[in-house]
Design an enzyme around this catalytic site. Structure first.
Site, PDB file in Angstrom:
ATOM      1  N   CYS A  42       0.845  -1.193   0.000  1.00 36.21           N
ATOM      2  CA  CYS A  42       0.000   0.000   0.000  1.00 36.21           C
ATOM      3  C   CYS A  42       0.880   1.243   0.000  1.00 36.21           C
ATOM      4  O   CYS A  42       1.994   1.237   0.525  1.00 36.21           O
ATOM      5  CB  CYS A  42      -0.921   0.017   1.219  1.00 36.21           C
ATOM      6  SG  CYS A  42      -2.094   1.400   1.189  1.00 36.21           S
ATOM      7  N   ASP A  44       0.416   3.738   1.683  1.00 34.63           N
ATOM      8  CA  ASP A  44       0.350   4.292   3.044  1.00 34.63           C
ATOM      9  C   ASP A  44       1.759   4.551   3.612  1.00 34.63           C
ATOM     10  O   ASP A  44       2.603   3.645   3.609  1.00 34.63           O
ATOM     11  CB  ASP A  44      -0.416   3.313   3.947  1.00 34.63           C
ATOM     12  CG  ASP A  44      -0.830   3.955   5.269  1.00 34.63           C
ATOM     13  OD1 ASP A  44       0.062   4.450   5.986  1.00 34.63           O
ATOM     14  OD2 ASP A  44      -2.033   3.950   5.578  1.00 34.63           O
ATOM     15  N   ARG A  46       2.812   4.686   6.467  1.00 41.75           N
ATOM     16  CA  ARG A  46       3.177   3.946   7.689  1.00 41.75           C
ATOM     17  C   ARG A  46       3.664   2.533   7.410  1.00 41.75           C
ATOM     18  O   ARG A  46       3.980   1.791   8.329  1.00 41.75           O
ATOM     19  CB  ARG A  46       1.963   3.904   8.633  1.00 41.75           C
ATOM     20  CG  ARG A  46       1.516   5.287   9.101  1.00 41.75           C
ATOM     21  CD  ARG A  46       0.140   5.238   9.711  1.00 41.75           C
ATOM     22  NE  ARG A  46      -0.880   4.836   8.731  1.00 41.75           N
ATOM     23  CZ  ARG A  46      -2.171   4.673   9.021  1.00 41.75           C
ATOM     24  NH1 ARG A  46      -2.592   4.850  10.256  1.00 41.75           N
ATOM     25  NH2 ARG A  46      -3.023   4.312   8.078  1.00 41.75           N
ATOM     26  N   HIS A  98      -2.394  -4.009   4.972  1.00 42.19           N
ATOM     27  CA  HIS A  98      -2.211  -3.601   6.376  1.00 42.19           C
ATOM     28  C   HIS A  98      -3.554  -3.271   7.001  1.00 42.19           C
ATOM     29  O   HIS A  98      -4.435  -2.718   6.352  1.00 42.19           O
ATOM     30  CB  HIS A  98      -1.264  -2.400   6.469  1.00 42.19           C
ATOM     31  CG  HIS A  98      -1.806  -1.148   5.847  1.00 42.19           C
ATOM     32  ND1 HIS A  98      -2.386  -0.139   6.574  1.00 42.19           N
ATOM     33  CD2 HIS A  98      -1.908  -0.758   4.546  1.00 42.19           C
ATOM     34  CE1 HIS A  98      -2.791   0.812   5.767  1.00 42.19           C
ATOM     35  NE2 HIS A  98      -2.524   0.474   4.523  1.00 42.19           N
ATOM     36  N   CYS A 101      -6.235   0.048   6.715  1.00 39.55           N
ATOM     37  CA  CYS A 101      -6.038   0.574   5.362  1.00 39.55           C
ATOM     38  C   CYS A 101      -7.207   1.484   4.959  1.00 39.55           C
ATOM     39  O   CYS A 101      -8.354   1.038   4.884  1.00 39.55           O
ATOM     40  CB  CYS A 101      -5.890  -0.571   4.361  1.00 39.55           C
ATOM     41  SG  CYS A 101      -5.501   0.006   2.685  1.00 39.55           S
TER      42      CYS A 101
END
Ligand code: CO
Length: 210
Positions: A42, A44, A46, A98, A101
């Site tokens: 992803c 993302d 993080r 994750h 998400c």
């Protein structure tokens, strides 16, 4: 501008620390790459692929998009996959989703429009496919977590549907597909045990006669 100046400074510090341990570190990098792993994750912030598995530069060929999707019309993903499998001969492909998400969460709602709306419609199709299972989960967060897992599972199958992966398998190339979910709250990634190493588990209609 403080933040911007800071990250440039941190880059210099990082390069210096690498050279301190090994004066030839970047000479070796410049010679080329033979990464054992393609990571599809992803976008993302993080979930930084290399960092969470303690990998060094040169180890992880990476493709990231919203909600770690393998979309069969996505020429970007397909180019990465083709190069990773055919040229770099990676042995492992990890699709890493994750918990938490936002892309998966958006797919469970009704308010996302624009390009992101079109993109996450693929996740809505997965929700729809597993509607009975997902909707039977009472807790909203648990429902969200389960869809995150199912999304990863489906992306593994979508990888196996590609001619790139099927050709590699047919040619006897060692290529393992693994599905992981990373937990932002703990830093731990778990293998969902949906791995594939050949087309045997693939529905017949998706098998390409190469
Ligand atoms: Co995400």
């Amino acid at each position: 501008m403080l933040y911007y100046k800071d990250i440039l400074r941190k880059n210099r510090e990082w390069a210096a620390s690498k050279l301190e341990k090994n004066p030839h570190y970047f000479d070796k990098m410049a010679k080329g790459q033979t990464p054992p792993l393609l990571w599809i994750g992803c976008a993302d912030s993080r979930v930084p692929s290399s960092e969470i598995i303690g990998a060094e530069p040169g180890e992880v060929f990476t493709h990231r998009n919203i909600a770690n999707m393998v979309i069969h019309t996505d020429i970007n993903m397909l180019s990465v996959l083709e190069y990773a499998v055919n040229a770099l001969k990676v042995r492992h492909i990890i699709v890493c989703g994750h918990y938490g998400c936002g892309g998966v969460k958006a797919a469970m709602g009704h308010s996302t429009v624009g390009f992101v709306g079109k993109w996450i419609r693929h996740i809505k199709d997965i929700y729809n496919k597993y509607k009975t299972e997902v909707d039977s989960i009472e807790d909203e967060n648990a429902r969200w977590n389960r869809l995150v897992e199912l999304n990863v599972q489906e992306q593994i199958v979508d990888l196996a549907k590609t001619s790139i992966v099927q050709s590699a398998w047919k040619n006897g190339q060692n290529l393992y597909l693994h599905g992981w979910v990373y937990d932002i709250k703990t830093g731990i990634a778990n293998d969902l045990e949906v791995s594939m190493e050949d087309a045997s588990k693939l529905d017949d209609i998706y098998k390409i006669h190469l």
